[in-house]
Each structure stands twice: as structure tokens, then as C-alpha cells.
Design a protein around this motif. Structure first.
Motif, mmCIF file in Angstrom:
data_model
loop_
_atom_site.group_PDB
_atom_site.id
_atom_site.type_symbol
_atom_site.label_atom_id
_atom_site.label_comp_id
_atom_site.label_asym_id
_atom_site.label_seq_id
_atom_site.Cartn_x
_atom_site.Cartn_y
_atom_site.Cartn_z
ATOM 1 N N GLU A 137 -6.716 -3.945 7.820
ATOM 2 C CA GLU A 137 -7.670 -4.629 6.951
ATOM 3 C C GLU A 137 -6.938 -5.499 5.927
ATOM 4 O O GLU A 137 -7.309 -6.652 5.687
ATOM 5 C CB GLU A 137 -8.527 -3.584 6.247
ATOM 6 N N MET A 176 -3.512 5.334 -1.362
ATOM 7 C CA MET A 176 -4.394 5.965 -0.387
ATOM 8 C C MET A 176 -3.925 7.392 -0.142
ATOM 9 O O MET A 176 -2.818 7.623 0.341
ATOM 10 C CB MET A 176 -4.390 5.181 0.935
ATOM 11 N N LEU A 200 0.854 -1.189 0.000
ATOM 12 C CA LEU A 200 0.000 0.000 0.000
ATOM 13 C C LEU A 200 0.888 1.237 0.000
ATOM 14 O O LEU A 200 1.757 1.379 0.862
ATOM 15 C CB LEU A 200 -0.902 0.011 1.238
ATOM 16 N N ASP A 203 -5.825 1.732 9.821
ATOM 17 C CA ASP A 203 -7.020 0.899 9.654
ATOM 18 C C ASP A 203 -6.950 0.122 8.342
ATOM 19 O O ASP A 203 -7.311 -1.063 8.284
ATOM 20 C CB ASP A 203 -8.282 1.765 9.670
ATOM 21 N N ARG A 204 -6.510 0.795 7.283
ATOM 22 C CA ARG A 204 -6.417 0.128 5.979
ATOM 23 C C ARG A 204 -5.360 -0.971 6.000
ATOM 24 O O ARG A 204 -5.574 -2.072 5.467
ATOM 25 C CB ARG A 204 -6.081 1.165 4.908
ATOM 26 N N GLU A 219 -6.241 6.410 9.750
ATOM 27 C CA GLU A 219 -6.969 5.856 8.611
ATOM 28 C C GLU A 219 -6.080 4.910 7.811
ATOM 29 O O GLU A 219 -6.534 3.859 7.340
ATOM 30 C CB GLU A 219 -7.506 6.972 7.732
#
Length: 251
Positions: free
Chosen positions: A169, A182, A125, A165-166, A162
Motif C-alpha cells: 500500500e 505497525m 515503516l 499488505d501495508r 499484514e
């Protein structure tokens, strides 16, 4: 219950990833240079790394340093993860590492390539800069009476929780390769962000815009570090400033 190792688990991002995973009921091991019982310097590797990875199915790799050593650290982590039979390696990277020729960005891109060639199943990510990095920048630039900003540069800061959190996940899902970037909710000029910071901290500074030279500045000016098509974050810079400094801000 899944056992997950978070490298850099006491850092700006890693501690939030750890908290989120533990809240969801997962066993989380925190690896950092000083956090016991898994105090390991990834740049040095060693037996402590093998012990930290024993029985671990997923690794979330948040450890990083702009002072260098990320590629060596990633190499040691990958070798140990292969020995331990880790099934999923999740890596946080930075939007624009393939477009901005900054030394730290080049190192982050090299780590991405190491992971892609590792033989492990992986997820990467890329995120834009966290709000606190901008505050650190403005604190430094705001020391003289005139705050000098690089002319023509924008940013797209994102809320660190945030991103955490991603990452959590993604760690709990199947390996997905390179996932969509992101970014924060707004692309803003450095001027507007600096004025928001000054308002939130009650500081008075004149602002001047300084054109710079070089490929790195040109890449930042051209928005190589931005992802406006992935402005999925919710928390604004003003939200962060109000929470950190305890006074309302306005645009």
C-alpha cells in the motif's frame, strides 16, 4: 503500470510483498542474491544492480541480514537508485531500533538515517517481530528439557502478510516519510507465547525464567521493542500456530 523493484523479494517478507503487488497488476522485479534475472548481492553492488533498477520508479527494500552488511547494501542501493532516477524508496524497519541497543537494531537505525539523507523521496515503516521469528526462538530454546526464557520480557508479534499488505500500500502511495509503526494485536509475555507454541507442537517442556544483565536486556524488559498504541495487526500468534502446525491452540 508501475515498475517496482523488491529487494530480498524471495525472503520471508519480500515474497509476500511481491505476490501482493503482482496480484494488483504491477510489474515487479525481484532482486536477491540468487533470483534470476536480477541476481545481485547488494553488499557488493555492481553492474547488475544498475540493470535491475533501469526504468524502476519505486523500490521496496526488504533485504536484510542479522549477520551484518545492511549499511553497505543500503549505500549501494541508494547510489544506484539515484543514478536510475528512482522516485520512491520504501524501507521496512523494526520497532525499537532507536531504543534497544542490539547490534542488528543499531544497523537498521543506521540504514534509516542513510535513507533519510539520500536525497531520494522515501517512506519508512517500522514493524514488530513476525510470528515465525518467535517459533524459531522457541525451537532453539526448547531443545533442552527446561526452556529458559528471559525474565520479564514481552513481545508483540505481527502477521507477516499484514505487514506485506501495508508495504505494498505504501509503495503505491506518495512518499510519506516515517509512517506510524505497525504492531501485532497483542502484547504478550514470552511465557504465554512459549506455552502456546508448546501446546501447538505437542511438546512437553518445563519453563524457567532467567534474569539477565546488560542494557539490551533492560531495553527489551522495558518494552523498547513494543508499540502497544499501534496494535493494528489482526492475526494472533495462536492463529499462526494453528495454520503452521495444523492443530488448534488455546489460551
Amino acid at each position: 503500470m508501475t515498475t517496482i523493484l523488491v529487494t530480498g523479494g524471495t525472503g520471508t517478507l519480500g515474497r509476500h510483498v511481491t505476490e501482493r503487488l503482482r496480484t494488483d497488476g504491477h510489474e515487479v522485479r525481484v532482486l536477491s542474491r540468487r533470483a534470476q534475472p536480477y541476481a545481485v548481492d547488494l553488499r557488493a553492488g555492481g553492474a547488475g544492480l544498475d540493470a535491475a533498477l533501469a526504468g524502476v520508479r519505486t523500490v521496496v527494500h526488504c533485504a536484510s541480514s542479522p549477520r551484518g552488511g545492511d549499511e553497505k547494501a543500503a549505500g549501494h542501493l541508494i547510489e544506484a537508485a539515484r543514478r536510475a532516477g528512482v522516485r520512491h524508496l520504501v524501507q521496512i524497519s523494526i520497532v525499537g531500533v532507536d531504543r534497544v541497543p542490539l547490534g542488528y537494531y543499531r544497523s537498521k537505525l543506521a540504514v534509516e538515517r542513510q535513507i533519510e539523507r539520500s536525497g531520494l523521496d522515501w517512506t519508512i515503516l517500522r514493524a514488530t517481530q513476525f510470528h515465525d521469528l518467535l517459533v524459531t526462538l522457541f525451537q532453539q530454546l526448547g531443545r533442552p528439557p527446561v526452556m529458559l526464557l528471559p525474565a520479564g520480557v514481552c513481545d508483540q508479534p505481527v502477521e507477516v502478510t499484514e505487514v506485506a499488505d501495508r508495504l505494498a500500500e505504501l509503495a503505491l502511495a506518495a512518499p510519506a516519510g516515517r509512517v506510524p509503526d505497525m504492531g501485532g494485536p497483542e502484547v504478550r509475555t514470552l511465557d504465554s507465547l512459549a506455552r502456546a507454541y508448546l501446546g501447538a507442537t505437542g511438546r512437553r517442556r518445563a519453563i524457567a525464567h532467567l534474569p539477565l544483565l546488560g542494557r539490551t536486556y533492560r531495553a527489551f524488559r522495558d518494552g523498547g521493542h513494543l508499540t502497544p498504541e499501534q496494535a493494528v495487526g489482526k492475526g494472533t500468534f495462536e492463529d499462526y500456530l494453528a495454520r503452521r502446525f495444523g492443530r488448534p491452540t488455546s489460551r
